[in-house]
Design an enzyme around this catalytic site. Structure first.
Site, PDB file in Angstrom:
ATOM      1  N   GLY A  58      36.308  58.204  29.487  1.00  0.00           N
ATOM      2  CA  GLY A  58      37.261  58.360  28.400  1.00  0.00           C
ATOM      3  C   GLY A  58      38.621  57.833  28.806  1.00  0.00           C
ATOM      4  CD  GLU A 174      28.743  53.562  31.929  1.00  0.00           C
ATOM      5  OE1 GLU A 174      29.810  53.834  31.360  1.00  0.00           O
ATOM      6  OE2 GLU A 174      28.463  53.965  33.074  1.00  0.00           O
TER       7      GLU A 174
END
Length: 516
Positions: A58, A174
């Site tokens: 984030g 990821e």
């Protein structure tokens, strides 16, 4: 949320641009994943019974006043938790660690050294390349933590809690820029969460057919058909479940490519035995779009007009209670703040929340939790033709969002001809199945040129080609210069009104795939 015996991993979204990628990487390892709000409670998670939880990255700093957090009881559920970047910092802070601004920020590829052997980083070499994107780091770890890896500027690049199943990585496993990232996620799923990997396409089809039958009962379903893979797979799934109680409506809005309407009808009749209604509404749509340049206004006009046309035709079909849509997970994610999370709307999608309650139909969306590549696999499993399953995506608003600025019949004709040439040339070069999406865009400007012995002042065509698996992130495709040259040569010589062709070399993010 899929409510059955399929193993699930929840991804708590803290506003990461990569949250969707985390979901894809988990699913690639045959474990179902879903993105949920960081505001989800421990009690809600208990009811879902996930095998694991991932805290996303984030943009905020965990020590900021309004930084997004999560229910601290989540750490006491006994469910393994993996924190990524911001998620690692938050999890570590909740378990007694200190997070501070880094003396040297890290962005991009960084060498990371792994300390010793552990299940989480199993089978990895002692030094790996990782993708960093942070300005804060964990600066102090309590005795209950163990450091698993470090970089030059980050002493705690990977950590684990000694008494809880909490693991954290400061980097992003990821993304493809972390070559060993998929293995790290796989280790978390299989070594830590003990998943069996029961997320398969054939099991999804069986589950979906059962769900459709349970929802629809003896009712009748009407499905909006576009000719693309999403609506085709939706129709095939529903047809498999309820047979001839499915009717399909194809609305020709005048914003399609060359001969596309005819191809849609032909493909449908060759592959489906369901009832098909074709509505020719070109003049109606173009009349509503006259003088409109704003892309969001275009989308809304097209969406609202589609609803009116669709509703009018659907009312001619008796006993319809359900409406089927080919909504995909990226549509849902991009159209709303992520499940109540801190991300923002990127663009509106015509098939997400665009059909008002006045239709009086209950929605059937069998693909709502799938990514594009998963939909293609289902299409193959259902026996749909390869040329349909492998077709490049085409947006619901059609060429309206590939014409930047005002739409007119003349501008549509220019774009149709240019787009046809682009597709013909990439097919000729054997690139169509290697490129995820390729198309032409008509720009709202004219440039000076010389054609023959005369000065010209004509349109610019941009060519866009990308490679991607999930359409949430994408890189521009390196079309060979020879093919680009053929595309440019043909467009300028064969499409009246164009004297310049440019190639779009931007990635997603920060750009989107479509221009509007």
């Amino acid at each position: 949320m899929l409510e059955n015996n399929i193993e699930k991993v929840l991804i708590l979204d803290f506003g990461s641009q990569y949250a969707q990628l985390i979901a894809r990487r988990v699913r690639e390892n045959h474990v179902y994943s879903e993105i949920v709000s960081h505001l989800i409670t421990a009690e809600q998670i208990k009811k879902i019974k996930p095998k694991g939880i991932i805290l996303s990255g984030g943009p905020a700093s965990v020590y900021s006043k309004n930084a997004p957090g999560c229910d601290e009881e989540i750490m006491k559920l006994g469910v393994p938790v993996l924190g990524i970047c911001y998620g690692m910092q938050l999890g570590c802070m909740m378990l007694g660690s200190k997070v501070s601004p880094s003396a040297a920020r890290e962005y991009g590829r960084t060498l990371c050294a792994i300390s010793g052997e552990n299940r989480f980083l199993k089978t990895l070499p002692q030094e790996i390349t990782v993708w960093m994107s942070h300005g804060d780091i964990v600066t102090e770890l309590p005795a209950e933590f163990e450091s698993l890896a470090h970089t030059k500027n980050c002493p705690y690049t990977a950590v684990k809690h000694k008494n809880r199943d909490f693991y954290g990585v400061q980097f992003h496993p990821e993304v493809t820029h972390t070559p060993n990232g998929s293995q790290i996620i796989r280790n978390f799923l299989y070594e830590i969460c003990h998943c069996s990997g029961n997320w398969k396409m054939d099991s999804f089809i069986e589950k979906s057919v059962n769900d459709i039958n349970r929802q629809v009962g003896n009712g009748r379903v009407v499905c909006g058909l576009s000719g693309g893979v999403d609506s085709a797979v939706t129709a095939a799934l529903i047809h498999k479940a309820i047979g001839n109680r499915l009717s399909c409506i194809f609305v020709d809005n005048g914003l399609l490519r060359n001969f596309e309407a005819e191809e849609v009808v032909k493909t449908f009749k060759e592959n489906f035995s369901a009832d098909l209604h074709v509505v020719r509404a070109q003049d109606r749509f173009l009349g509503k779009l006259k003088g409109v340049s704003d892309p969001e206004k275009k989308r809304k006009i097209i969406g609202h007009e589609f609803i009116k046309v669709f509703k009018n035709e659907a009312q001619k079909i008796s006993d319809v209670q359900f409406l089927a849509q080919g909504t995909l997970y990226p549509d849902v994610i991009e159209s709303i703040p992520a499940h109540g999370g801190p991300t923002v709307t990127i663009k509106s999608h015509h098939n997400v929340g665009g059909l008002p309650e006045e239709l009086g139909f209950e929605l059937v969306e069998p693909l709502r939790f799938l990514f594009k590549d998963e939909v293609r696999k289902i299409g193959e499993e259902l026996g749909l033709p390869k040329e349909l399953v492998g077709r490049h995506p085409f947006p619901g608003p059609g060429l309206a969002i590939r014409i930047i600025g005002e739409i007119s019949g003349q501008r549509l004709e220019v774009l149709r001809k240019a787009d046809k040439i682009v597709i013909e040339e990439i097919c000729k070069a054997g690139l169509y199945n290697k490129i995820a999406q390729c198309f032409a865009v008509l720009l709202p400007l004219s440039t000076v040129g010389v054609m023959g012995d005369e000065r010209s002042y004509e349109n610019v065509i941009a060519v866009r080609a990308v490679e991607t698996t999930d359409f949430m992130t994408a890189d521009w495709y390196r079309i060979p210069n020879e093919t680009l040259g053929s595309i440019s040569h043909r467009i300028i010589n064969e499409v009246k009104g164009v004297n310049r062709v440019v190639y779009d070399i931007s990635t997603k993010p920060p750009s989107t795939i479509e221009w509007e």
